[in-house]
Design a protein around this motif. Structure first.
Motif: not given
Length: 79
Positions: A37-62
């Motif tokens: 409520p005071q406007g302070e921001r906390q940022k968190h980011t996590w990466r995960f192994n999807p246990e399958r290949p990431i399609p080229a189309e998805a990699s092109a987006v993100h």
């Protein structure tokens, strides 16, 4: 940036995945920004192994490739 007023914390999620099918695709990146409520921001980011290949189309987006998540934990192990 928006000048957001709230009396409770607000969490905003950003999810990157192997595709757009919620039943079959997997999360590869999860980011959360918590704004108090005071406007302070906390940022968190996590990466995960999807246990399958990431399609080229998805990699092109993100911009996340198999090599980027090869040694990351599985989502189910952290959820």
């Amino acid at each position: 940036m928006l000048n957001l007023k709230t009396d409770r914390p607000l969490a905003v999620f950003d999810i990157e995945a192997t595709g757009i099918n919620p039943r079959g695709d997997r999360i590869v990146d999860l980011a959360v920004v918590v704004i108090d409520p005071q406007g302070e921001r906390q940022k968190h980011t996590w990466r995960f192994n999807p246990e399958r290949p990431i399609p080229a189309e998805a990699s092109a987006v993100h911009g996340i490739y198999d090599a980027d998540v090869r040694f990351s934990p599985k989502f189910r192990d952290k959820a």
